[in-house]
Design an enzyme around this catalytic site. Sequence first.
Site, PDB file in Angstrom:
ATOM      1  N   ASP A 100       0.975  -1.194   0.142  1.00 21.98           N
ATOM      2  CA  ASP A 100      -0.114  -0.129  -0.007  1.00 21.98           C
ATOM      3  C   ASP A 100       0.692   1.083  -0.078  1.00 21.98           C
ATOM      4  OD1 ASP A 100      -2.383   1.341   0.103  1.00 21.98           O
ATOM      5  OD2 ASP A 100      -2.263   1.693   2.391  1.00 21.98           O
ATOM      6  N   HIS A 101       0.257   2.252  -0.653  1.00 23.09           N
ATOM      7  CA  HIS A 101       1.258   3.616  -0.454  1.00 23.09           C
ATOM      8  C   HIS A 101       0.815   4.218   0.900  1.00 23.09           C
ATOM      9  CE1 HIS A 101       1.136   3.500  -5.166  1.00 23.09           C
ATOM     10  NE2 HIS A 101       2.376   3.207  -4.736  1.00 23.09           N
TER      11      HIS A 101
ATOM     12  N   TYR B 254      -4.815   4.773   0.576  1.00 22.66           N
ATOM     13  CA  TYR B 254      -5.823   3.997  -0.073  1.00 22.66           C
ATOM     14  C   TYR B 254      -5.471   3.216  -1.640  1.00 22.66           C
ATOM     15  CZ  TYR B 254      -7.817   7.857   2.718  1.00 22.66           C
ATOM     16  OH  TYR B 254      -7.764   8.739   3.695  1.00 22.66           O
ATOM     17  N   HIS B 255      -4.325   2.689  -1.592  1.00 24.86           N
ATOM     18  CA  HIS B 255      -4.078   1.871  -2.667  1.00 24.86           C
ATOM     19  C   HIS B 255      -3.605   0.434  -2.251  1.00 24.86           C
ATOM     20  CE1 HIS B 255      -2.802   5.927  -4.506  1.00 24.86           C
ATOM     21  NE2 HIS B 255      -4.194   5.774  -4.527  1.00 24.86           N
ATOM     22  N   PRO B 256      -4.250  -0.430  -1.444  1.00 24.71           N
ATOM     23  CA  PRO B 256      -3.880  -1.783  -1.275  1.00 24.71           C
ATOM     24  C   PRO B 256      -3.808  -2.668  -2.639  1.00 24.71           C
ATOM     25  CG  PRO B 256      -6.101  -1.663  -0.688  1.00 24.71           C
ATOM     26  CD  PRO B 256      -5.457  -0.180  -1.073  1.00 24.71           C
TER      27      PRO B 256
END
Length: 541
Positions: free
Chosen positions: A297-298, A472-474
């Site tokens: 994630d980011h 919010y980038h899983p």
Amino acid sequence: MSDAVPESADYVVVGAGSAGCALAARLSEDPTVRVVLLEAGSRDRNPWLHVPIGYAKTMYHPTLSWNLMTQPEPELEGRQVPWPRGRTLGGSSAINGLLYVRGQHADYDHWRQLGCTGWSFEDVLPYFRRAEDQERGANALHGAGGPLSVSDIRDRNPLAVAFIEAAAELGFPRNDDFNGETQEGAGFYQTTSRRGWRCSAATAYLKPARGRANLIVVPDAHSTGLLMEGRRAAGVRFKRHGAGLTLRATREVILCGGAIASPHLLLLSGIGPAEHLQAMGVAVAHDLPAVGTNLQDHFQARLQFRVNKPVSMNSRTNSRWGQFLMGAEFALRRSGPLTVSAGTSGLFARVLPTSETPDVQYHFLPFSADKTMEKLHDFPGMTISACQLRPESRGTISLASADPHAKALIHANYLSTETDRRCMVEGIKLGRRLSQTRALGAFVEAEIVPGAAAASDEEILAFIRRTGNTIYHPSGTCRMGGDPASVVDPELRVRGIEGLRVADASIMPTVVSGNTNAPAIMIGEKCADLVKAGARQRLAA
């Protein structure tokens, strides 16, 4: 398009998010096949799902978001990090920050080097172009006339302009297209919007397909497990309005639930690490150890500043008259603050000496608040978010129990490597230098977060541990690869199981260097062609 639940379909797609909407719509272009799209959430009727700034109302909504939470994070002082994910038609594309960013060309070339044949940038570019309706028109890198509208932002706040000028002062090039030949530089973001309205995957793909009798969209359908017949996925079990139902797939089941839900459903169905499944009391259908691993994630940390002029959104939002004017501007011209995305201008930069391409992404916001989605400060403010693009840290998704309604356990393992910690510290330091330039510094009255208390690298890292958050980038939890240890092969077929594919951000072997909505839609587009090619091969055999 109907939502009546049949007993069977040729293709059952699980999850109406970014990839699932694109995939289901493309498959249903063939009138000879029946496609059923299952979505645990409701229809996208809430008006805030269609106003760009509506993410402030929907991201943590009690029914439109899954409102997930990580387990206590060891490197973040044991904090649990909220992970909102979309729970409606459109999935997270209906509640996200709207930014259209594909990532770097090198990201996809790296996938190919990892054994993902057919996934180099040259290979995936046609799917990005096919999906896109670029406001600026088509060229070698962009498409026009596709379902997904990509537009220039409609509110160019003076602070956002100053941020771009600040980057130029520090030697960064102007970049008017982060999805062009190169990503590096500063400019305005483009958004997934059409004439001022949000363009979610549901708006882009499902709305135009309403007239197709062979596409059946079933909302309020919470998938609880796969119907397994030996080593074949024969259908999906789900709950709807309290009733347990089964839907058979005569050809294939395709999971598009995202980086949490897709591995979670595989685990619930007995596909995953045998030892973990047995410990949870789940019968093992297929020992596939990599399911739920490789989670990426980011991670972001935010600088905030008090502004010395009433040009931030704070001033307008906290005034009744300002709110009226914002509403009027949106109603009359589809412009103004209600069209603001989760980043107006941005910068892609290199902060580590070993990086050949940008390793940090900046989201500039002409407003400020104590916490994400909370009331804006009662003074003029602005925010600079620094986000590491290529984290080395890896986490896991696992079962809490065999109960399909129990949320998965999320261990993100943020900041678990020295490179990740160093990159975030250097990212914050560059963010500060941007705020001290002539262009942006002219607006800065004071740095309020973290302020003077975080001066040394050690103090900055402590601030990041204390306040850092997901962006919010899983991704990565059903890793694609050419090796037998991967979860899916380059055709997105689950290894060892017939009739089952995964198509969403979970298949990314490494997270792309940017926002993940556009790549997830590309994955759905490409999967549709893979499925169609597989069907042709079966007919020819």
